[in-house]
Design a protein around this motif. Structure first.
Motif, PDB file in Angstrom:
ATOM      1  N   LEU A  42       0.949  -0.995   0.088  1.00 55.61           N
ATOM      2  CA  LEU A  42      -0.428  -0.192   0.048  1.00 55.61           C
ATOM      3  C   LEU A  42       0.473   1.486   0.150  1.00 55.61           C
ATOM      4  CD1 LEU A  42      -3.419   0.891   0.365  1.00 55.61           C
ATOM      5  CD2 LEU A  42      -2.780   0.862   2.893  1.00 55.61           C
ATOM      6  N   THR A  43       1.027   1.339  -1.174  1.00 58.35           N
ATOM      7  CA  THR A  43       1.884   2.990  -0.994  1.00 58.35           C
ATOM      8  C   THR A  43       1.517   3.901  -2.147  1.00 58.35           C
ATOM      9  OG1 THR A  43       4.613   3.070  -2.645  1.00 58.35           O
ATOM     10  CG2 THR A  43       3.149   1.866  -3.397  1.00 58.35           C
ATOM     11  N   ILE A  44       2.428   4.893  -1.672  1.00 59.42           N
ATOM     12  CA  ILE A  44       2.247   6.122  -2.773  1.00 59.42           C
ATOM     13  C   ILE A  44       2.728   6.453  -3.931  1.00 59.42           C
ATOM     14  CG2 ILE A  44       4.476   7.539  -2.487  1.00 59.42           C
ATOM     15  CD1 ILE A  44       1.287   9.342  -2.991  1.00 59.42           C
ATOM     16  N   LYS A  45       3.595   4.897  -4.122  1.00 57.21           N
ATOM     17  CA  LYS A  45       4.421   4.558  -5.490  1.00 57.21           C
ATOM     18  C   LYS A  45       3.199   4.334  -6.700  1.00 57.21           C
ATOM     19  CE  LYS A  45       8.983   3.856  -3.085  1.00 57.21           C
ATOM     20  NZ  LYS A  45      10.121   4.701  -4.607  1.00 57.21           N
ATOM     21  N   ASP A  46       3.286   4.753  -7.798  1.00 59.97           N
ATOM     22  CA  ASP A  46       2.312   4.088  -8.054  1.00 59.97           C
ATOM     23  C   ASP A  46       2.863   4.246 -10.026  1.00 59.97           C
ATOM     24  OD1 ASP A  46      -0.259   6.804  -8.946  1.00 59.97           O
ATOM     25  OD2 ASP A  46       2.304   6.842  -9.471  1.00 59.97           O
ATOM     26  N   ARG A  47       3.471   4.032 -10.078  1.00 67.03           N
ATOM     27  CA  ARG A  47       4.337   3.944 -11.696  1.00 67.03           C
ATOM     28  C   ARG A  47       4.504   2.480 -11.870  1.00 67.03           C
ATOM     29  NH1 ARG A  47       4.821   8.906 -13.061  1.00 67.03           N
ATOM     30  NH2 ARG A  47       4.300   8.270 -15.634  1.00 67.03           N
ATOM     31  N   ALA A  48       4.350   2.347 -12.989  1.00 69.41           N
ATOM     32  CA  ALA A  48       4.672   1.134 -13.956  1.00 69.41           C
ATOM     33  C   ALA A  48       5.792   0.065 -13.245  1.00 69.41           C
ATOM     34  CB  ALA A  48       4.963   0.488 -15.886  1.00 69.41           C
ATOM     35  N   GLY A  49       7.245   1.217 -13.288  1.00 71.87           N
ATOM     36  CA  GLY A  49       8.284   0.314 -12.924  1.00 71.87           C
ATOM     37  C   GLY A  49       8.470  -0.074 -11.198  1.00 71.87           C
ATOM     38  N   ASP A  50       7.295   0.374 -10.828  1.00 72.00           N
ATOM     39  CA  ASP A  50       7.710   0.222  -8.765  1.00 72.00           C
ATOM     40  C   ASP A  50       6.384  -0.710  -8.533  1.00 72.00           C
ATOM     41  OD1 ASP A  50       7.408   3.562  -8.488  1.00 72.00           O
ATOM     42  OD2 ASP A  50       9.358   2.099  -8.395  1.00 72.00           O
ATOM     43  N   THR A  51       4.869  -0.300  -9.206  1.00 75.17           N
ATOM     44  CA  THR A  51       4.561  -2.369  -9.506  1.00 75.17           C
ATOM     45  C   THR A  51       4.976  -3.580 -10.077  1.00 75.17           C
ATOM     46  OG1 THR A  51       2.351  -0.522 -10.343  1.00 75.17           O
ATOM     47  CG2 THR A  51       2.248  -2.827 -10.467  1.00 75.17           C
ATOM     48  N   LEU A  52       6.032  -2.633 -11.611  1.00 75.55           N
ATOM     49  CA  LEU A  52       6.705  -4.461 -11.658  1.00 75.55           C
ATOM     50  C   LEU A  52       7.591  -5.021 -10.349  1.00 75.55           C
ATOM     51  CD1 LEU A  52       7.113  -3.203 -15.111  1.00 75.55           C
ATOM     52  CD2 LEU A  52       5.680  -5.177 -14.780  1.00 75.55           C
ATOM     53  N   ALA A  53       8.459  -3.934  -9.984  1.00 79.71           N
ATOM     54  CA  ALA A  53       8.924  -4.011  -9.162  1.00 79.71           C
ATOM     55  C   ALA A  53       8.909  -5.029  -7.407  1.00 79.71           C
ATOM     56  CB  ALA A  53       9.905  -3.278  -8.106  1.00 79.71           C
ATOM     57  N   GLY A  54       7.334  -4.334  -7.274  1.00 77.66           N
ATOM     58  CA  GLY A  54       6.820  -5.012  -6.144  1.00 77.66           C
ATOM     59  C   GLY A  54       6.037  -6.248  -6.082  1.00 77.66           C
ATOM     60  N   LEU A  55       5.670  -6.233  -7.747  1.00 69.17           N
ATOM     61  CA  LEU A  55       5.174  -8.031  -7.992  1.00 69.17           C
ATOM     62  C   LEU A  55       6.548  -8.665  -8.285  1.00 69.17           C
ATOM     63  CD1 LEU A  55       2.873  -7.032 -10.807  1.00 69.17           C
ATOM     64  CD2 LEU A  55       2.282  -7.904  -8.375  1.00 69.17           C
ATOM     65  N   ASP A  56       7.596  -8.491  -8.212  1.00 69.43           N
ATOM     66  CA  ASP A  56       8.798  -9.056  -8.558  1.00 69.43           C
ATOM     67  C   ASP A  56       9.687  -9.328  -7.320  1.00 69.43           C
ATOM     68  OD1 ASP A  56      10.064  -7.485 -11.425  1.00 69.43           O
ATOM     69  OD2 ASP A  56       8.993  -9.281 -11.432  1.00 69.43           O
ATOM     70  N   ALA A  57       9.692  -8.735  -6.474  1.00 71.69           N
ATOM     71  CA  ALA A  57       9.247  -8.903  -5.267  1.00 71.69           C
ATOM     72  C   ALA A  57       8.468  -9.773  -4.555  1.00 71.69           C
ATOM     73  CB  ALA A  57       9.252  -7.739  -4.385  1.00 71.69           C
ATOM     74  N   GLY A  58       7.371 -10.175  -4.970  1.00 65.86           N
ATOM     75  CA  GLY A  58       6.454 -11.377  -4.890  1.00 65.86           C
ATOM     76  C   GLY A  58       5.055 -11.253  -3.832  1.00 65.86           C
ATOM     77  N   ALA A  59       5.030  -9.406  -4.037  1.00 65.02           N
ATOM     78  CA  ALA A  59       4.099  -8.738  -3.065  1.00 65.02           C
ATOM     79  C   ALA A  59       2.535  -9.932  -3.879  1.00 65.02           C
ATOM     80  CB  ALA A  59       3.620  -7.127  -3.221  1.00 65.02           C
ATOM     81  N   ASP A  60       1.668 -10.020  -2.999  1.00 62.37           N
ATOM     82  CA  ASP A  60       0.515 -10.746  -3.559  1.00 62.37           C
ATOM     83  C   ASP A  60      -0.684  -9.959  -4.246  1.00 62.37           C
ATOM     84  OD1 ASP A  60       1.098 -12.264  -1.060  1.00 62.37           O
ATOM     85  OD2 ASP A  60       0.479 -13.040  -2.669  1.00 62.37           O
ATOM     86  N   ALA A  61      -0.074  -8.374  -4.143  1.00 58.94           N
ATOM     87  CA  ALA A  61      -1.888  -7.184  -4.374  1.00 58.94           C
ATOM     88  C   ALA A  61      -0.807  -6.277  -4.164  1.00 58.94           C
ATOM     89  CB  ALA A  61      -2.793  -7.387  -3.736  1.00 58.94           C
ATOM     90  N   TYR A  62      -0.875  -5.337  -5.478  1.00 60.66           N
ATOM     91  CA  TYR A  62      -0.310  -3.802  -4.775  1.00 60.66           C
ATOM     92  C   TYR A  62      -1.029  -2.350  -5.535  1.00 60.66           C
ATOM     93  CZ  TYR A  62       3.609  -0.540  -5.718  1.00 60.66           C
ATOM     94  OH  TYR A  62       4.143   0.676  -6.436  1.00 60.66           O
ATOM     95  N   ILE A  63      -1.225  -1.494  -4.056  1.00 63.75           N
ATOM     96  CA  ILE A  63      -2.599  -0.536  -3.988  1.00 63.75           C
ATOM     97  C   ILE A  63      -1.895   0.664  -3.780  1.00 63.75           C
ATOM     98  CG2 ILE A  63      -4.187   0.389  -2.627  1.00 63.75           C
ATOM     99  CD1 ILE A  63      -5.052  -2.551  -1.890  1.00 63.75           C
ATOM    100  N   PRO A  64      -2.147   1.405  -4.962  1.00 66.10           N
ATOM    101  CA  PRO A  64      -1.510   3.008  -4.698  1.00 66.10           C
ATOM    102  C   PRO A  64      -2.819   3.319  -3.617  1.00 66.10           C
ATOM    103  CG  PRO A  64      -2.374   2.529  -7.071  1.00 66.10           C
ATOM    104  CD  PRO A  64      -2.936   1.056  -6.265  1.00 66.10           C
ATOM    105  N   LYS A  65      -1.940   5.203  -3.071  1.00 63.94           N
ATOM    106  CA  LYS A  65      -2.593   5.117  -1.904  1.00 63.94           C
ATOM    107  C   LYS A  65      -3.259   6.789  -2.624  1.00 63.94           C
ATOM    108  CE  LYS A  65      -0.047   4.698   2.563  1.00 63.94           C
ATOM    109  NZ  LYS A  65       1.487   4.819   3.372  1.00 63.94           N
TER     110      LYS A  65
END
Lengths: 122, 123
Positions: free
Chosen positions: B81-104
């Protein structure tokens, strides 16, 4: 939820609305959580680019079908500034936005209105 | 009772999340930084982790990778759950193993509850 929806992107608020619609549509279609994230982010990135152009643009959502496969399609319509952003090697478009979807196509059209079409399949 | 650990360095945002999640019937613990978050999750494994990315010591990507790399915590769902909402950050989050990624954004609270339901953390 309707399977066709059009948004006019005039400001950052519209970008947030478009992103949320994409997430909800993906969820209702049955995409998993990580794909919902991918779709919402890809749409958000492109909507930002549409907003950054000289003229306002649109984002259109629809469901698509190929044989027995169902998918979600998002078309972003913007001006020629969209071409300069998308005309890059794979993996370098907007931080990798094309990696978030299954299909990413650019239609330069007449050069005045450019369409970027993204699809994700179930 | 279903337990959530929130890793969030902003006291205001942490309190808001705690109140929102407790209102849904969850038991919530808060870690103010990445290292404490990792330790808390390892020592008292929760049913899910809500993870901010901009943390004062190590970033949320590193926390996520560490938790997903450990057999004791790998199966715990992690929602970024983060202020970072760009494609690069999302990809990094999913690559790190996040099950979901939600912009603030304005829908963060709604999306978080919905994600926790989809993860069967909330009924």
């Amino acid at each position: 939820m309707a399977n066709r929806k059009t948004f006019h992107v005039l400001n950052q608020f519209d970008v947030v609305q478009v992103r949320q619609w994409a997430r909800q549509m993906a969820r209702e279609m049955g995409f998993g959580l990580t794909d919902q994230t991918r779709i919402a982010t890809a749409v958000s990135e492109m909507a930002r680019q549409v907003l950054g152009g000289q003229r306002s643009g649109q984002v259109l959502f629809s469901t698509v079908r190929a044989g027995t496969r169902w998918g979600m399609e998002c078309t972003c319509l913007g001006d020629e500034s969209l071409m300069t952003v998308t005309d890059r090697p794979r993996g370098q478009i907007l931080g990798g936005v094309e990696r978030l979807v299954d299909e990413f196509e650019v239609d330069p059209g007449d050069g005045v209105e450019v369409a970027v079409v993204m699809r994700k399949w179930l | 009772m279903t337990k959530i650990i929130v890793v969030e360095d902003s006291p205001t945002q942490a309190l808001r999340l705690k109140l929102i999640l407790e209102r849904e019937g969850l038991e919530v613990s808060v870690a103010p930084n990445g290292r404490e978050g990792e330790a808390m999750v390892s020592q008292q494994p929760p049913d899910a982790v809500v993870l901010d990315l901009n943390l004062p010591d190590i970033d949320g990507f590193e926390v996520c990778r560490a938790l997903k790399a450990s057999p004791d915590t790998a199966s715990i769902p992690i929602v970024m759950l983060t202020i970072k909402d760009r494609a690069g950050d999302t990809l990094a989050g999913l690559d790190a193993g996040a099950d979901a990624y939600i912009p603030k954004d304005d829908y963060a609270e709604f999306n978080l509850i919905q994600v926790l339901r989809d993860l069967s953390v909330l009924s």
